[in-house]
Design an enzyme around this catalytic site. Structure first.
Site, mmCIF file in Angstrom:
data_model
loop_
_atom_site.group_PDB
_atom_site.id
_atom_site.type_symbol
_atom_site.label_atom_id
_atom_site.label_comp_id
_atom_site.label_asym_id
_atom_site.label_seq_id
_atom_site.Cartn_x
_atom_site.Cartn_y
_atom_site.Cartn_z
ATOM 1 N N ILE A 159 0.834 -1.204 0.000
ATOM 2 C CA ILE A 159 0.000 0.000 0.000
ATOM 3 C C ILE A 159 0.870 1.256 0.000
ATOM 4 O O ILE A 159 0.673 2.164 -0.815
ATOM 5 C CB ILE A 159 -0.965 -0.018 1.204
ATOM 6 C CG1 ILE A 159 -1.961 -1.176 1.046
ATOM 7 C CG2 ILE A 159 -1.696 1.315 1.351
ATOM 8 C CD1 ILE A 159 -2.840 -1.442 2.248
ATOM 9 N N ASP A 178 10.793 2.769 6.437
ATOM 10 C CA ASP A 178 10.407 1.361 6.584
ATOM 11 C C ASP A 178 11.520 0.652 7.345
ATOM 12 O O ASP A 178 12.698 0.952 7.140
ATOM 13 C CB ASP A 178 10.209 0.704 5.202
ATOM 14 C CG ASP A 178 9.396 -0.584 5.284
ATOM 15 O OD1 ASP A 178 8.291 -0.622 4.724
ATOM 16 O OD2 ASP A 178 9.873 -1.559 5.920
ATOM 17 N N ASP A 261 -9.268 5.145 9.961
ATOM 18 C CA ASP A 261 -10.168 4.126 9.384
ATOM 19 C C ASP A 261 -10.231 2.873 10.247
ATOM 20 O O ASP A 261 -11.119 2.053 10.075
ATOM 21 C CB ASP A 261 -9.652 3.757 7.979
ATOM 22 C CG ASP A 261 -10.573 2.796 7.237
ATOM 23 O OD1 ASP A 261 -11.798 3.056 7.223
ATOM 24 O OD2 ASP A 261 -10.086 1.802 6.674
ATOM 25 N N GLU A 266 -13.535 -2.285 17.347
ATOM 26 C CA GLU A 266 -14.476 -1.962 16.277
ATOM 27 C C GLU A 266 -15.786 -2.701 16.533
ATOM 28 O O GLU A 266 -15.757 -3.878 16.925
ATOM 29 C CB GLU A 266 -13.882 -2.344 14.920
ATOM 30 C CG GLU A 266 -12.594 -1.585 14.647
ATOM 31 C CD GLU A 266 -11.984 -1.873 13.272
ATOM 32 O OE1 GLU A 266 -12.501 -2.736 12.558
ATOM 33 O OE2 GLU A 266 -10.991 -1.200 12.935
ATOM 34 N N HIS A 289 -13.563 1.281 8.963
ATOM 35 C CA HIS A 289 -12.664 0.234 8.425
ATOM 36 C C HIS A 289 -13.073 -0.149 6.990
ATOM 37 O O HIS A 289 -13.302 -1.322 6.680
ATOM 38 C CB HIS A 289 -12.680 -1.009 9.321
ATOM 39 C CG HIS A 289 -11.440 -1.841 9.174
ATOM 40 N ND1 HIS A 289 -10.878 -2.551 10.187
ATOM 41 C CD2 HIS A 289 -10.645 -2.072 8.088
ATOM 42 C CE1 HIS A 289 -9.809 -3.195 9.760
ATOM 43 N NE2 HIS A 289 -9.641 -2.914 8.480
ATOM 44 N N ILE A 290 -13.141 0.872 6.151
ATOM 45 C CA ILE A 290 -13.603 0.643 4.772
ATOM 46 C C ILE A 290 -12.485 0.871 3.757
ATOM 47 O O ILE A 290 -12.736 0.963 2.561
ATOM 48 C CB ILE A 290 -14.784 1.580 4.408
ATOM 49 C CG1 ILE A 290 -14.429 3.045 4.750
ATOM 50 C CG2 ILE A 290 -16.058 1.132 5.090
ATOM 51 C CD1 ILE A 290 -15.295 4.060 4.072
ATOM 52 N N GLY A 291 -11.228 0.978 4.264
ATOM 53 C CA GLY A 291 -10.123 1.255 3.345
ATOM 54 C C GLY A 291 -10.116 0.319 2.146
ATOM 55 O O GLY A 291 -9.916 0.730 1.006
ATOM 56 N N GLY A 292 -10.359 -0.956 2.407
ATOM 57 C CA GLY A 292 -10.292 -1.939 1.318
ATOM 58 C C GLY A 292 -11.659 -2.325 0.787
ATOM 59 O O GLY A 292 -11.765 -3.245 -0.019
HETATM 60 N N1 LIG Z 1 -8.068 -0.124 6.157
HETATM 61 C C1 LIG Z 1 -8.245 -1.248 5.499
HETATM 62 O O1 LIG Z 1 -9.359 -1.615 5.153
HETATM 63 C C2 LIG Z 1 -7.045 -2.058 5.116
HETATM 64 C C3 LIG Z 1 -7.082 -2.829 3.945
HETATM 65 C C4 LIG Z 1 -5.935 -3.537 3.578
HETATM 66 C C5 LIG Z 1 -4.811 -3.527 4.390
HETATM 67 N N2 LIG Z 1 -4.826 -2.812 5.558
HETATM 68 C C6 LIG Z 1 -3.641 -2.761 6.435
HETATM 69 O O2 LIG Z 1 -2.660 -1.935 5.824
HETATM 70 C C7 LIG Z 1 -1.369 -2.300 6.296
HETATM 71 C C8 LIG Z 1 -0.381 -2.342 5.156
HETATM 72 O O3 LIG Z 1 -0.767 -3.343 4.215
HETATM 73 P P1 LIG Z 1 0.271 -3.804 3.076
HETATM 74 O O4 LIG Z 1 -0.427 -4.794 2.223
HETATM 75 O O5 LIG Z 1 0.907 -2.614 2.464
HETATM 76 O O6 LIG Z 1 1.341 -4.545 4.017
HETATM 77 P P2 LIG Z 1 2.846 -4.919 3.658
HETATM 78 O O7 LIG Z 1 3.183 -6.062 4.529
HETATM 79 O O8 LIG Z 1 3.023 -5.042 2.180
HETATM 80 O O9 LIG Z 1 3.673 -3.626 4.130
HETATM 81 C C9 LIG Z 1 3.913 -3.291 5.456
HETATM 82 C C10 LIG Z 1 5.254 -2.581 5.493
HETATM 83 O O10 LIG Z 1 5.423 -2.003 6.792
HETATM 84 C C11 LIG Z 1 6.799 -2.172 7.161
HETATM 85 N N3 LIG Z 1 6.862 -2.021 8.623
HETATM 86 C C12 LIG Z 1 6.391 -2.877 9.560
HETATM 87 N N4 LIG Z 1 6.550 -2.336 10.771
HETATM 88 C C13 LIG Z 1 7.119 -1.114 10.591
HETATM 89 C C14 LIG Z 1 7.508 -0.090 11.483
HETATM 90 N N5 LIG Z 1 7.316 -0.186 12.802
HETATM 91 N N6 LIG Z 1 8.068 1.021 10.949
HETATM 92 C C15 LIG Z 1 8.255 1.136 9.604
HETATM 93 N N7 LIG Z 1 7.902 0.188 8.722
HETATM 94 C C16 LIG Z 1 7.330 -0.928 9.216
HETATM 95 C C17 LIG Z 1 7.158 -3.533 6.631
HETATM 96 O O11 LIG Z 1 8.551 -3.692 6.505
HETATM 97 C C18 LIG Z 1 6.444 -3.517 5.274
HETATM 98 O O12 LIG Z 1 7.271 -2.991 4.252
HETATM 99 C C19 LIG Z 1 -1.552 -3.628 7.024
HETATM 100 O O13 LIG Z 1 -1.532 -3.398 8.421
HETATM 101 C C20 LIG Z 1 -2.930 -4.083 6.608
HETATM 102 O O14 LIG Z 1 -3.555 -4.872 7.602
HETATM 103 C C21 LIG Z 1 -5.909 -2.062 5.926
#
Ligand SMILES: NC(=O)c1ccc[n+]([C@@H]2O[C@H](COP(=O)([O-])OP(=O)(O)OC[C@H]3O[C@@H](n4cnc5c(N)ncnc54)[C@H](O)[C@@H]3O)[C@@H](O)[C@H]2O)c1
Length: 406
Positions: A159, A178, A261, A266, A289-292
């Site tokens: 993301i 990161d 979000d 929740e 929680h509607i991001g996705g």
């Molecule tokens: N709001 C929603 O509806 C929704 C939908 C999809 C995903 N998400 C959430 O979004 C987040 C990201 O998803 P993604 O697919 O990009 O995940 P991803 O695993 O591809 O990326 C996460 C990144 O965060 C980095 N990271 C972890 N801890 C860290 C820290 N303390 N400091 C800096 N970097 C750190 C990791 O190295 C990784 O590169 C997840 O938590 C996921 O659950 C939310």
């Protein structure tokens, strides 16, 4: 000559899985039983008799006892992102492949973040509320363009990296932090520390994963470090931030706005009240929680997981499986395929090939993948072979599961 196993081709899809998955599995020759709701453990166990493929979303719990009592089950599709609801260790031990859709809603989250960045920067929520209250306020005070502003992305994964690319197209300067080594896309610049990012960003947006060490990792210290008048977004996990600290920094005016979000507690159902210390604050966008959650993401999840299950049933391919070794081999024409899941111990391939050689069976193509305790080999052989080949392979000590596909 051996006949191929009669592969059960019934699929049970629960929790209103997207119609895209139903048509995909039906086109692949599976007989699909579709149900709207989740099933409890006893009903699920009964419903799985003769079922080869189970599709669920997040509500159905698939525990060890259910999996162990379903000998025909080949694969489980989680038509969502998370797989906590499935006992993955049990699935692996029983040779049941699990698939999910890790990337299907990435774009949806990115677009919500972008919409919120622009809305907060223009203070649209306040203008909107004033208009609904009959107040015409044309003032430009506190409203900005996003062009030229610095966006700080914490967590540069699927993301974060996509948000980086799209934000640059809007003329934003992107910096990221990161904990893992990540390739900077476009003109984005990597910060050496979270502190550096916080000090230079006009907008800070969190996209870290849900590993336990990220619990409350963003709190009083981090909010204090942000630039006066900065904006804050959290669309990743509720437990990563201290909501009380965010409220204090919004009320003090140190932060100019926020979009959140995801929350620690929740509501479980639509009727339950949403409680949060962030309710009622100005220039704060709260979303459930509607991001996705978009129709596009749902359709993509249906197609992605449905496709993985159909390929696994027909060809034995396990690309992007959550729990089994990843093996994908295009089937060779005029062959039968042996899909052999086994314990990852020395000598298994030698034993498989010795069984084949001792029966004068030629190997046309073969591919092995390993993952932890498991190995998975796809072997394409000619269609003429004695039944005893399959019996001998099944009887091998390390064999977890053997399927013969034609
Ligand atoms: N709001 C929603 O509806 C929704 C939908 C999809 C995903 N998400 C959430 O979004 C987040 C990201 O998803 P993604 O697919 O990009 O995940 P991803 O695993 O591809 O990326 C996460 C990144 O965060 C980095 N990271 C972890 N801890 C860290 C820290 N303390 N400091 C800096 N970097 C750190 C990791 O190295 C990784 O590169 C997840 O938590 C996921 O659950 C939310």
């Amino acid at each position: 000559m051996a006949s191929t196993n009669v592969v059960a081709v019934k699929a049970l899809l629960l929790e209103n899985v997207h119609p895209e998955a139903v048509s995909l599995l039906e086109r692949a020759g599976l007989e699909v039983d579709q149900r709207k709701s989740a099933l409890d453990e006893a009903d699920l166990a009964a419903a799985l008799a003769g079922v080869a493929v189970l599709g669920i979303r997040s509500k159905t719990q698939v525990r060890r006892a259910v999996l162990a009592g379903a000998p025909d089950l080949l694969g489980v599709g989680a038509f969502c992102i998370g797989t906590d609801q499935i006992d993955l260790a049990a699935a692996s031990e029983l040779g049941i492949a699990v698939f999910n859709a890790p990337y299907s809603n990435t774009r949806s989250v990115v677009e919500l973040a972008l919409a919120e960045i622009i809305a907060l920067t223009r203070r649209l929520t306040e203008k909107d509320q004033a208009m609904h209250a009959g107040v015409w306020d044309k003032s430009a005070l506190g409203a900005h363009e996003v062009r030229g502003r610095t966006l700080g992305i914490v967590g540069y994964g699927n993301i974060g990296a996509q948000l980086s690319v799209v934000s640059e197209a809007l003329g934003m300067r992107v910096v990221f932090y990161d904990t893992a080594d990540k390739l900077a896309l476009g003109n984005a610049r990597r910060c050496v520390s979270l502190e550096e990012l916080l000090e230079i960003s006009d907008i800070v947006t969190l996209h870290v994963d849900g590993r336990p060490s990220n619990s409350s990792f963003f709190g009083e210290k981090e909010f204090s470090r942000m630039r006066p008048g900065a904006l804050f977004l959290n669309l990743c996990r509720g437990f990563v931030i201290d909501h009380e600290a965010l409220r204090r920094h919004l009320l003090s005016g140190q932060l100019a706005g926020a979009a959140v979000d995801v929350f620690l507690d929740e509501p479980r159902s639509a009727g339950e009240e949403f409680a949060s210390v962030l309710r009622g604050l100005p220039n704060v966008i709260l979303t459930p929680h509607i991001g996705g959650s978009t129709e596009e993401a749902q359709a993509d999840i249906g197609a992605f997981v449905g496709g993985k299950l159909a390929d696994f049933v027909a060809e034995g391919t396990t690309a992007l499986s959550v729990n089994l070794p990843h093996v994908a081999l295009p089937p060779a024409a005029g062959t039968h395929r042996l899909a052999h899941l086994h314990q990852n111990v020395p000598g298994v391939m030698a034993e498989i090939n010795s069984v084949l050689a001792s029966h004068h069976v030629n190997v046309e193509a073969q591919l092995l993948g390993t993952r932890g305790d498991l190995g998975y080999a796809l072997t394409d052989i000619g269609i003429d072979y004695p039944d005893s080949v399959v019996t001998r392979l099944r009887e091998m000590d390390p064999t977890v599961r053997l399927r013969v596909l034609s």
